[in-house]
Scaffold this motif. Structure first.
Motif, PDB file in Angstrom:
ATOM      1  N   LEU A 118       0.826  -1.207   0.000  1.00  0.00           N
ATOM      2  CA  LEU A 118       0.000   0.000   0.000  1.00  0.00           C
ATOM      3  C   LEU A 118       0.863   1.262   0.000  1.00  0.00           C
ATOM      4  O   LEU A 118       0.504   2.264  -0.626  1.00  0.00           O
ATOM      5  N   LYS A 119       1.985   1.225   0.708  1.00  0.00           N
ATOM      6  CA  LYS A 119       2.896   2.375   0.697  1.00  0.00           C
ATOM      7  C   LYS A 119       3.472   2.595  -0.696  1.00  0.00           C
ATOM      8  O   LYS A 119       3.612   3.738  -1.153  1.00  0.00           O
ATOM      9  N   ILE A 120       3.832   1.500  -1.350  1.00  0.00           N
ATOM     10  CA  ILE A 120       4.341   1.617  -2.724  1.00  0.00           C
ATOM     11  C   ILE A 120       3.260   2.173  -3.643  1.00  0.00           C
ATOM     12  O   ILE A 120       3.496   3.074  -4.468  1.00  0.00           O
ATOM     13  N   ASN A 121       2.045   1.662  -3.484  1.00  0.00           N
ATOM     14  CA  ASN A 121       0.945   2.086  -4.352  1.00  0.00           C
ATOM     15  C   ASN A 121       0.487   3.508  -4.075  1.00  0.00           C
ATOM     16  O   ASN A 121      -0.099   4.156  -4.950  1.00  0.00           O
ATOM     17  N   ALA A 122       0.737   4.011  -2.858  1.00  0.00           N
ATOM     18  CA  ALA A 122       0.323   5.382  -2.530  1.00  0.00           C
ATOM     19  C   ALA A 122       1.003   6.395  -3.437  1.00  0.00           C
ATOM     20  O   ALA A 122       0.391   7.385  -3.854  1.00  0.00           O
TER      21      ALA A 122
END
Length: 284
Positions: free
Chosen positions: A211-215
């Motif tokens: 999710l951090k990467i996708n943010a």
């Protein structure tokens, strides 16, 4: 008399134990402020000062119209505040909806690949192959499928965020402790129970990493998608500003996109600390 002396001693010892804890907590807080806030803040101020004094212009032989000064960017943001705020909200909507859809699909793919490795393993390869396709190639296809509206940019973000979630979640579900799995089997736990209490729980740190990467990846996908087919958004405004040589306005879009990406990332990081308090990453 003895009981009174014992109670007084206990009272003194209890007070002496509390004070070092408070001091230690305050000392740790001061250390965190000094290390995590002061140094980046000073570095940022120094960078902006050198930029404003045209230090980078002299090094790279740039003109003001090529690299606007921070004061000019701030002035442009002030003059176009309502427009920039509206377009930032539009781009964020594309990024958030696309990331949620892509992350959900990626998680389902990871579940399928873990539950049925023979049939679901190939789906990971397909997602990885899709992630290798450039956004500039996806944009015309998604525009053809979903039209010129917001749906095409959401589809672009969805396609660019599936792989990170699928691969990370699958790794978390597969990399479980064999002893924990044997313990579940010794309790005659069903396959859904193993997934619920062991595999999915073990995958949560990997899920939040994805999710951090996708943010940040979702903001990139939304902005690049707006370059091609859009009538609103930061990417659309950035593209038009460059075409008509309004560089301060274009850099305003870049600054707001960076701020939105950082805020999006911090929200995900905060959610990680709330939902997986038991993991070491949430306690750091």
């Amino acid at each position: 008399m003895e009981s009174n002396s014992v109670s007084e001693t206990a009272y003194i010892l209890s007070n002496s134990e509390v004070k070092p804890r408070k001091n230690g907590k305050l000392g740790g807080m001061k250390k965190w402020i000094n290390a995590s806030v002061a140094l980046p803040l000073l570095a940022g101020i120094l960078f902006l000062a050198l930029w404003e004094l045209q230090f980078f212009h002299s090094i790279f032989d740039l003109k003001k119209y090529q690299l606007p000064l921070p004061s000019a960017i701030v002035l442009s943001m002030r003059e176009n505040f309502s427009l920039l705020l509206s377009y930032t909200g539009y781009t964020l909507t594309e990024a958030v909806l696309g990331m949620l859809a892509g992350s959900a699909i990626g998680f389902l793919i990871a579940l399928t690949a873990t539950a049925w490795p023979r049939w679901g393993g190939g789906s990971l390869m397909m997602v990885a192959a899709l992630n290798a396709v450039p956004i500039v190639a996806l944009a015309p296809i998604m525009n053809l499928w979903f039209g010129d509206g917001i749906g095409s940019r959401i589809a672009i973000v969805t396609a660019t965020t599936m792989a990170a979630m699928a691969i990370n979640a699958y790794k978390g579900m597969a990399a479980i402790d064999p002893l924990a799995l044997d313990l579940m089997h010794s309790y005659a736990a069903s396959k859904p129970a193993v997934f619920r209490y062991l595999r999915i729980q073990n995958s949560l740190p990997y899920v939040f990493t994805a999710l951090k990467i996708n943010a940040t990846a979702s903001m990139i996908g939304a902005i690049v998608g707006e370059f091609f087919f859009s009538s609103r958004g930061l990417g659309y405004l950035l593209s038009n500003s460059i075409k008509v040589a309004k560089m301060p306005l274009g850099w305003s879009c870049i600054v707001l996109a960076a701020i939105a990406g950082v805020v999006f990332y911090l929200i995900v990081e905060r959610m990680e600390k709330i939902f997986i308090k038991w993991h070491s990453s949430a306690r750091s």
